[in-house]
Write an enzyme that holds these catalytic residues in place. Structure first.
Site, PDB file in Angstrom:
ATOM      1  N   ASP A  20      33.714  44.019  36.697  1.00  0.00           N
ATOM      2  CA  ASP A  20      33.428  42.741  36.018  1.00  0.00           C
ATOM      3  C   ASP A  20      33.985  42.738  34.594  1.00  0.00           C
ATOM      4  O   ASP A  20      34.090  43.792  33.959  1.00  0.00           O
ATOM      5  CB  ASP A  20      31.912  42.500  36.002  1.00  0.00           C
ATOM      6  CG  ASP A  20      31.561  41.049  35.744  1.00  0.00           C
ATOM      7  OD1 ASP A  20      32.450  40.184  35.840  1.00  0.00           O
ATOM      8  OD2 ASP A  20      30.383  40.784  35.438  1.00  0.00           O
ATOM      9  N   HIS A  37      42.802  39.268  35.304  1.00  0.00           N
ATOM     10  CA  HIS A  37      42.782  39.765  36.685  1.00  0.00           C
ATOM     11  C   HIS A  37      43.973  40.682  36.952  1.00  0.00           C
ATOM     12  O   HIS A  37      43.856  41.682  37.669  1.00  0.00           O
ATOM     13  CB  HIS A  37      42.760  38.602  37.677  1.00  0.00           C
ATOM     14  CG  HIS A  37      41.511  37.780  37.590  1.00  0.00           C
ATOM     15  ND1 HIS A  37      40.257  38.353  37.563  1.00  0.00           N
ATOM     16  CD2 HIS A  37      41.301  36.445  37.489  1.00  0.00           C
ATOM     17  CE1 HIS A  37      39.343  37.407  37.470  1.00  0.00           C
ATOM     18  NE2 HIS A  37      39.953  36.234  37.409  1.00  0.00           N
ATOM     19  N   LEU A 131      40.581  59.636  50.736  1.00  0.00           N
ATOM     20  CA  LEU A 131      39.634  58.652  50.199  1.00  0.00           C
ATOM     21  C   LEU A 131      39.644  57.369  51.030  1.00  0.00           C
ATOM     22  O   LEU A 131      40.710  56.877  51.402  1.00  0.00           O
ATOM     23  CB  LEU A 131      40.060  58.314  48.753  1.00  0.00           C
ATOM     24  CG  LEU A 131      39.361  57.129  48.082  1.00  0.00           C
ATOM     25  CD1 LEU A 131      37.898  57.452  47.786  1.00  0.00           C
ATOM     26  CD2 LEU A 131      40.076  56.739  46.783  1.00  0.00           C
TER      27      LEU A 131
END
Ligand code: IPE
Ligand code: IPE
Ligand code: MG
Length: 238
Positions: A20, A37, A131
Site C-alpha cells: 500500500d 504503481h 518460491l
C-alpha cells in the site's frame, strides 16, 4: 543487505504483503498515481527476488482488491496493463529462479485477457520448485469465502460435513499453508479484506514506509521482528 542475523528456524514459510501507498508516494512527488504503481511494480519485483534468495516458500502479494474497481477507470486499466506486462516479460526470471506463479481471487470477473495471461503463466511455471508467488488480483477475503460457500452448496454437502477443513479445502489455494506473517506498508492498521480466513493466526507487521520506498532490508527487518514474536495459537507459553 544484512540478513545473516535471521535464524533459519524463524523464517516464515508464508508471507503476505499488502503493498500500500503507491498513490501517496506519487502525490508527494507531484506525480500521477500511475507513476506510483509503476514504481510499486519495480519494488514488487525486487522483493520477489529477495524472498526467493532468502528461501521463503510462499509470498502472497495483494495487488488489486475486489474493492479497487471503485477507482478511476484509467487507474484500474493501468494496473491491469502493468500486471499483464509483468507476467509476460518476466518468464525468464521465473524460470531462472524456479519461481512458481499462482493466483488468488475471482477469475470470472477479471478482464478475459488478464485472466488468460494469469492462467498461462500459472500453467507454464506450475512445475517450478522454488518460491511460490501468489498474485492476489481481484481478490477479496469475503469474495473468496462466498465462492467457497457456492461450491459447497453446488456439491450438496450435508450440514454435518461442513467443517473448517471443508471450507478451507474450497478456498482458492487450499494446499498453500496459512500465512505466518502479514506485512502492510504505508501505515494503515486494517486488513482491507486480505486473506480473512487464512490469516486467523498470522502475525501482523505494519510499516510506515510507502510501498515504493520498500527495500530488501525492510523485508529482512519484518522477518526479524516476526522471529521475536511468541506465537501461542491460543495455547500457553511453553
Ligand atoms: C496500493 O497503493 C496499490 C493498490 C491498491 C492497487 P494505493 O494505490 O492504494 O496507494 P495509496 O493508498 O492511495 O497511497
Ligand atoms: C489494499 O489497499 C489493497 C491492495 C494493496 C491491493 P487499499 O488502498 O485498497 O486499501 P484501503 O482502501 O486503504 O483500505
Ligand atoms: Mg491504498
Amino acid at each position: 543487505m544484512n540478513t545473516d542475523r535471521i535464524h533459519a528456524a524463524n523464517i516464515p514459510a508464508h508471507i503476505g504483503i499488502i503493498m500500500d501507498g503507491n498513490g501517496r508516494w506519487a502525490k508527494k512527488r507531484g506525480q500521477l498515481r500511475t507513476q506510483g504503481h509503476l514504481e510499486g511494480l519495480s519494488r514488487a519485483k525486487a522483493i520477489v527476488q529477495t524472498a526467493s534468495d532468502m528461501g521463503i516458500r510462499y509470498l502472497t502479494l495483494y495487488a488489486f482488491s475486489t474493492e479497487n474497481w471503485k477507482r478511476a477507470a484509467e487507474e484500474v486499466s493501468f494496473i491491469m496493463g502493468l500486471v499483464k506486462q509483468y507476467l509476460r516479460s518476466e518468464f525468464a526470471f521465473f524460470r531462472k529462479n524456479h519461481i512458481r506463479i499462482r493466483h488468488a481471487g475471482d477469475m470470472e470477473t477479471l478482464p478475459p485477457d488478464i485472466a488468460g495471461e494469469i492462467r498461462g503463466v500459472c500453467a507454464e511455471t506450475a512445475a517450478f520448485p522454488g518460491l511460490q508467488v501468489v498474485l492476489a488480483l481481484n481478490y477479496g477475503g469475503r469474495n473468496e469465502l462466498v465462492r467457497a460457500v457456492k461450491r459447497i452448496v453446488q456439491e450438496h454437502t450435508a450440514a454435518e460435513h461442513i467443517t473448517e477443513g471443508c471450507i478451507g479445502a474450497r478456498l482458492d489455494n487450499p494446499d498453500v499453508p496459512d500465512p505466518d506473517l502479514i506485512i502492510r506498508t504505508a501505515g494503515e492498521f486494517r486488513t482491507s479484506n486480505f486473506l480473512l480466513w487464512e490469516a486467523a493466526y498470522a502475525e501482523y507487521y505494519i510499516s510506515d514506509k510507502l510501498w515504493p520506498d520498500w527495500s530488501a532490508e525492510d523485508l529482512a527487518e519484518a522477518i526479524r521482528a516476526y522471529g521475536n514474536r511468541d506465537r501461542r495459537f491460543g495455547g500457553v507459553q511453553q
